[in-house]
Motif scaffolding. Sequence first.
Motif, PDB file in Angstrom:
ATOM      1  N   MET A 179      23.396  11.029  45.202  1.00  0.00           N
ATOM      2  CA  MET A 179      24.656  11.163  44.431  1.00  0.00           C
ATOM      3  C   MET A 179      25.703  11.934  45.343  1.00  0.00           C
ATOM      4  SD  MET A 179      23.271  11.412  40.734  1.00  0.00           S
ATOM      5  CE  MET A 179      21.814  12.566  41.131  1.00  0.00           C
ATOM      6  N   GLY A 180      25.137  12.426  46.347  1.00  0.00           N
ATOM      7  CA  GLY A 180      26.035  13.346  47.234  1.00  0.00           C
ATOM      8  C   GLY A 180      26.018  14.747  46.778  1.00  0.00           C
ATOM      9  N   GLU A 181      25.067  15.116  45.844  1.00  0.00           N
ATOM     10  CA  GLU A 181      24.886  16.605  45.423  1.00  0.00           C
ATOM     11  C   GLU A 181      24.177  17.284  46.453  1.00  0.00           C
ATOM     12  OE1 GLU A 181      25.738  15.693  40.528  1.00  0.00           O
ATOM     13  OE2 GLU A 181      23.608  16.066  41.423  1.00  0.00           O
ATOM     14  N   THR A 182      24.756  18.724  46.619  1.00  0.00           N
ATOM     15  CA  THR A 182      23.881  19.422  47.561  1.00  0.00           C
ATOM     16  C   THR A 182      22.829  20.364  46.739  1.00  0.00           C
ATOM     17  OG1 THR A 182      25.641  19.117  49.133  1.00  0.00           O
ATOM     18  CG2 THR A 182      24.079  21.116  49.254  1.00  0.00           C
ATOM     19  N   ILE A 183      21.712  20.427  47.107  1.00  0.00           N
ATOM     20  CA  ILE A 183      20.715  21.105  46.334  1.00  0.00           C
ATOM     21  C   ILE A 183      19.894  22.025  47.199  1.00  0.00           C
ATOM     22  CG2 ILE A 183      20.568  19.582  44.511  1.00  0.00           C
ATOM     23  CD1 ILE A 183      17.991  18.459  45.747  1.00  0.00           C
ATOM     24  N   HIS A 184      19.260  23.043  46.847  1.00  0.00           N
ATOM     25  CA  HIS A 184      18.309  23.677  47.880  1.00  0.00           C
ATOM     26  C   HIS A 184      17.162  23.873  46.662  1.00  0.00           C
ATOM     27  CE1 HIS A 184      18.723  27.501  45.537  1.00  0.00           C
ATOM     28  NE2 HIS A 184      17.592  28.040  46.157  1.00  0.00           N
ATOM     29  N   SER A 185      15.965  23.887  47.419  1.00  0.00           N
ATOM     30  CA  SER A 185      14.688  24.369  46.755  1.00  0.00           C
ATOM     31  C   SER A 185      13.915  25.298  47.417  1.00  0.00           C
ATOM     32  CB  SER A 185      13.890  23.210  46.671  1.00  0.00           C
ATOM     33  OG  SER A 185      12.675  23.365  46.183  1.00  0.00           O
ATOM     34  N   GLY A 186      13.106  26.143  47.093  1.00  0.00           N
ATOM     35  CA  GLY A 186      12.498  27.227  47.754  1.00  0.00           C
ATOM     36  C   GLY A 186      13.257  28.146  48.280  1.00  0.00           C
ATOM     37  N   GLY A 187      12.956  28.778  49.505  1.00  0.00           N
ATOM     38  CA  GLY A 187      14.000  29.627  50.150  1.00  0.00           C
ATOM     39  C   GLY A 187      13.572  30.364  51.410  1.00  0.00           C
ATOM     40  N   ARG A 188      13.627  31.557  51.616  1.00  0.00           N
ATOM     41  CA  ARG A 188      13.329  32.298  52.757  1.00  0.00           C
ATOM     42  C   ARG A 188      12.258  33.122  52.715  1.00  0.00           C
ATOM     43  NH1 ARG A 188      16.168  37.199  55.069  1.00  0.00           N
ATOM     44  NH2 ARG A 188      14.234  37.042  55.921  1.00  0.00           N
ATOM     45  N   VAL A 189      11.412  33.001  51.677  1.00  0.00           N
ATOM     46  CA  VAL A 189      10.119  33.906  51.422  1.00  0.00           C
ATOM     47  C   VAL A 189       8.831  33.201  51.445  1.00  0.00           C
ATOM     48  CG1 VAL A 189      11.536  35.804  50.402  1.00  0.00           C
ATOM     49  CG2 VAL A 189      10.869  33.693  48.860  1.00  0.00           C
ATOM     50  N   LEU A 190       7.730  33.770  51.635  1.00  0.00           N
ATOM     51  CA  LEU A 190       6.497  32.928  51.861  1.00  0.00           C
ATOM     52  C   LEU A 190       6.174  32.442  50.557  1.00  0.00           C
ATOM     53  CD1 LEU A 190       4.948  34.964  54.929  1.00  0.00           C
ATOM     54  CD2 LEU A 190       6.463  32.828  54.862  1.00  0.00           C
ATOM     55  N   LYS A 191       6.377  33.332  49.470  1.00  0.00           N
ATOM     56  CA  LYS A 191       5.740  32.942  48.154  1.00  0.00           C
ATOM     57  C   LYS A 191       6.781  32.809  46.896  1.00  0.00           C
ATOM     58  CE  LYS A 191       1.657  35.198  46.438  1.00  0.00           C
ATOM     59  NZ  LYS A 191       0.999  36.538  46.478  1.00  0.00           N
ATOM     60  N   ASN A 192       6.774  31.686  46.516  1.00  0.00           N
ATOM     61  CA  ASN A 192       7.754  31.195  45.497  1.00  0.00           C
ATOM     62  C   ASN A 192       7.371  29.969  44.517  1.00  0.00           C
ATOM     63  OD1 ASN A 192      10.385  30.393  44.512  1.00  0.00           O
ATOM     64  ND2 ASN A 192      11.366  30.222  46.425  1.00  0.00           N
ATOM     65  N   VAL A 193       7.148  30.389  43.374  1.00  0.00           N
ATOM     66  CA  VAL A 193       6.785  29.386  42.472  1.00  0.00           C
ATOM     67  C   VAL A 193       8.179  29.069  41.461  1.00  0.00           C
ATOM     68  CG1 VAL A 193       4.525  29.652  42.866  1.00  0.00           C
ATOM     69  CG2 VAL A 193       5.631  31.012  41.053  1.00  0.00           C
ATOM     70  N   ASP A 223       2.704  22.071  53.943  1.00  0.00           N
ATOM     71  CA  ASP A 223       2.268  23.462  53.436  1.00  0.00           C
ATOM     72  C   ASP A 223       2.951  24.358  53.874  1.00  0.00           C
ATOM     73  OD1 ASP A 223      -0.229  22.852  51.710  1.00  0.00           O
ATOM     74  OD2 ASP A 223      -0.791  21.596  53.585  1.00  0.00           O
ATOM     75  N   HIS A 224       3.930  24.333  55.022  1.00  0.00           N
ATOM     76  CA  HIS A 224       4.615  25.387  55.770  1.00  0.00           C
ATOM     77  C   HIS A 224       6.046  25.289  55.664  1.00  0.00           C
ATOM     78  CE1 HIS A 224       0.597  24.483  57.922  1.00  0.00           C
ATOM     79  NE2 HIS A 224       0.569  25.732  57.074  1.00  0.00           N
ATOM     80  N   VAL A 225       6.364  24.198  54.743  1.00  0.00           N
ATOM     81  CA  VAL A 225       7.823  24.241  54.374  1.00  0.00           C
ATOM     82  C   VAL A 225       8.289  25.107  53.261  1.00  0.00           C
ATOM     83  CG1 VAL A 225       9.885  22.726  53.464  1.00  0.00           C
ATOM     84  CG2 VAL A 225       8.117  21.746  55.253  1.00  0.00           C
ATOM     85  N   MET A 226       8.892  26.139  53.498  1.00  0.00           N
ATOM     86  CA  MET A 226       9.255  27.245  52.595  1.00  0.00           C
ATOM     87  C   MET A 226      10.521  26.754  51.754  1.00  0.00           C
ATOM     88  SD  MET A 226       6.551  29.281  52.705  1.00  0.00           S
ATOM     89  CE  MET A 226       5.316  28.095  52.952  1.00  0.00           C
ATOM     90  N   GLY A 227      11.401  26.094  52.259  1.00  0.00           N
ATOM     91  CA  GLY A 227      12.584  26.077  51.711  1.00  0.00           C
ATOM     92  C   GLY A 227      13.370  24.469  52.463  1.00  0.00           C
ATOM     93  N   VAL A 228      14.064  24.173  51.640  1.00  0.00           N
ATOM     94  CA  VAL A 228      15.071  23.093  52.104  1.00  0.00           C
ATOM     95  C   VAL A 228      16.494  23.143  51.402  1.00  0.00           C
ATOM     96  CG1 VAL A 228      13.043  21.345  52.748  1.00  0.00           C
ATOM     97  CG2 VAL A 228      14.424  21.264  50.352  1.00  0.00           C
ATOM     98  N   ARG A 229      17.360  22.471  52.310  1.00  0.00           N
ATOM     99  CA  ARG A 229      18.677  22.229  51.614  1.00  0.00           C
ATOM    100  C   ARG A 229      18.642  20.636  51.851  1.00  0.00           C
ATOM    101  NH1 ARG A 229      22.204  25.722  50.367  1.00  0.00           N
ATOM    102  NH2 ARG A 229      23.812  24.441  50.730  1.00  0.00           N
ATOM    103  N   ALA A 230      19.312  20.051  51.103  1.00  0.00           N
ATOM    104  CA  ALA A 230      19.302  18.743  50.913  1.00  0.00           C
ATOM    105  C   ALA A 230      20.566  18.113  50.256  1.00  0.00           C
ATOM    106  CB  ALA A 230      18.087  18.112  50.644  1.00  0.00           C
ATOM    107  N   VAL A 231      20.975  16.773  50.546  1.00  0.00           N
ATOM    108  CA  VAL A 231      22.175  16.021  49.761  1.00  0.00           C
ATOM    109  C   VAL A 231      21.468  14.900  49.073  1.00  0.00           C
ATOM    110  CG1 VAL A 231      24.180  14.692  49.790  1.00  0.00           C
ATOM    111  CG2 VAL A 231      23.739  16.822  51.435  1.00  0.00           C
ATOM    112  N   SER A 232      21.291  14.858  47.758  1.00  0.00           N
ATOM    113  CA  SER A 232      20.687  13.927  47.072  1.00  0.00           C
ATOM    114  C   SER A 232      21.713  12.636  47.268  1.00  0.00           C
ATOM    115  CB  SER A 232      20.894  14.073  45.600  1.00  0.00           C
ATOM    116  OG  SER A 232      22.071  13.920  44.960  1.00  0.00           O
TER     117      SER A 232
END
Lengths: 406, 481
Positions: free
Chosen positions: A143-157, A132-141
Amino acid sequence: MSETDTAWLTPGDEAGIAEAITAAHASGKPVLVCGNASKSGLLRPVQAAATLSTRALSGITLYSPQELIISARAGTKLADVAAAVAGKGQYIIAEPPDFSALLGSGAEPTLGGVVAANLSGPRRVAWGAMRDHVMGVRAVSGMGETIHSGGRVLKNVTGLDICKLLTGSYGTLAVITEVTLKVLPAPERRATLVLTGLDPMRGVAALSAALGSPYAVSAAAHLPAEQAARVPVLAWFGGAVTLARIEDFAPSVTYRTERLRADLAAFGLAEMLDNGASEAAWTAVRDAAPLVDSPGAVWRVSVRPSAGPAVTRAVEQAFGARWYMDWGGGLVWIAGPASEAAHDAVAAAARQSGGTWTLVRAPEAMRAAVAVIPPEPAALARISARVKAAFDPKGILNPGRMFAGL
Amino acid sequence: MIAQPEPKKDVLARRDAIVAGLRALLPPDGVIAEPLRLKPYETDGLSAYRQVPLVVVLPETTEQVAAVMAFCHREGVRVVPRGAGTSLSGGALPMADAVVLGLMRMNRILDIDYADRCAVVQAGVTNIGITQAVQERGFFYAPDPSSQLACMIGGNVNMNSGGAHCLRYGVTANNLLGLRVVTVEGEVLDIGGAHMDAAGYDWLGLLTGSEGQLAVVTEVTVRILRGPEGARAMLAAFRSNEIAGACVDSIIASGIIPVALEFMDRPAIHACEAFAHAGYPLDAEAMLIIEVEGSPAEQDDLLGRIKDICNRYDPISLKVSQSAEESAAIWKGRKGAFGAVGRISPDYLCMDGTIPTSRLPEVLGRIGAMSAEYGLQVANIFHAGDGNLHPLIMFDANDPESFRKAEHFGADILRLCVEVGGCLTGEHGVGVEKRDLMGVQFTEIELDQQRRIKSAFDPGWLLNPSKVFPLKAPPALTQAA
């Protein structure tokens, strides 16, 4: 093969992680993904030729206390993140546990590891899980692809919430390289009301009354005498203890503990643990300290809180289990023999109450043989397999960590 | 205008057979196919976009939803799920070749469990309906989007709706325990339940906010919370956006998390005051509404601390409510904000970006400059605690050029939100409205990753297609043997 006898890859940056996964993807050779391997004893063992660790990927990258946001690389030690936010009078909301003693790893948990396992402590019952408190992640799939999801703000859909999907996915979909967490101001004062001598049913009823009160109870647990005796600050009560924590500004804590004590009078006269003692009690509950010295296997069962006592009764009858309850009865910690019969009894008790189980600690052979978490129904398992393929088409990331064959 | 895909000609040609097939699955009044009766379904809260659907179905049970989904899957027919139709991003905009699956008849509360603090409700129960059902025992359902009188929980789940009290209570995702959903193939799945942590992948988290892309939600298990003893609001007005922003930072830094922390800029203050006569200070550049909870003594303590902080920022006015009536008066203008702006301009676009709160003054400055450039007025309302910014862009819908400019202005604001470290949407969703801006926030690799998740749930892209993701052929999904 286990993680101890394979080659360790410890890239120092996200590009290095991506490079390692790209190579694994090309060769089709699985990798065991971990942070500091403090929780490698949790869930199923992984068969892999190499270990890819995020432990060298460390450091806080952003901390904005007035925005309640902290970002750090996945291999940053959880304790370092906690210390950084404590320095500004804040805390990590979900109160994530440290299972290094329980699992005997002796290794310090990393931020990425705690997020990948979605581990939450006592505060979960009131303030939500780690996820519930993970607002953003960066990750490597895979397949070796770098992705981000969410961000550095508290509200993001914006777009699909891959943050939540990766939280609790145990490195089977992507390797988390950086996490942004929401944090909150730490309370001025913490206090815990302690009711003594209640049986499990009465204990959970008291916790339900506390959690259903307007006094913002932030943690609620019940320990039978045998487990209370193993926690120094609780041992001297000399019996079963039922705990309700209130944390806030000091005048509020004084007021609310008094009101709650009055509301709970039917359950007996509550005593009180203040700041340090309260903290010690909840750290023990958080880290399963009462069960650390128990030989054999350890499980967590998650059920509706009022069903907790029925689960404890079932496993007591089945194999004389040791247990205690957190989350107002909704989380039952169980210790017992490392046998399939005991595991089946735990699973049956969880199922009976419409809940789920996690085999937290067991010898490797047992973890490979049983369903460490409930198998998914066929229609959902098909979706799981397709989602796994959507991230990791060659199945190289932590194969079999959660489900056999996935 | 945002482009819509060509309807499938074969589906349009088979319309009569499709309608007949659906009639066989549902009660007699559960299928709407007459053109006049389809008209009310042609749009949602983003009313600039309209499209009469192929047919509307109104199932009453999960089994009927499953039957409809299985039928549409077999027939290759697209499906657009719809709750109350209040989406501000066009999330429920119909398609000419799609069945609109309306959940509004699934409006029953199935179970309330006070001991375990949860309730099971059907997707068509209104947001306020949940709170109304449990308030006699002092409980409430926390997320409170502005449309809460009308919007339905199924839609809230799909859009991960927020509200004014997110800073303390979180958004929809943080207040759910379980879902019953129907897959695109028509299979019923139970995700989570009354327990807190489901082992395995967090399908609940992924489905929440998925904008109808992955499955149809028919039942929801929500957390219900015991309400506080009371709540009270205060109003603080300042000489500049910078000063008000700094004051917000100081409140949070002091360790206080108010349950609500709303910011209005000068145009918003003026619009709301003219409409609601709430007593807002018209000489202020920025105004905060701050709400705290607890017993009367706790409220006094917190409001006292906040008042001391506000006083360090040379406020133009400070008004601490002494009663529920005074609190209501302070909120009156803010709650009427949309109506107030509607009075100045019959048409407006309500934008919904999020920004790091520390960038607020700079962002408001740049929005002001854009307003002058486009020649369109804008009023800003901001959930200051969580960074969610709602610029209301006023335009004239009778003038196509004015609408075109308003859309461009809105897109520029959202680009700015991303540029300063924020995002395109904090609580309204991407829908149709922001679909073509997704590339501003995500790389093509990231969008393809999301599209592959969509494909994993909905291989034929039949569920609410042409929303969220910029139009493009779905990526191939390969799977290890």
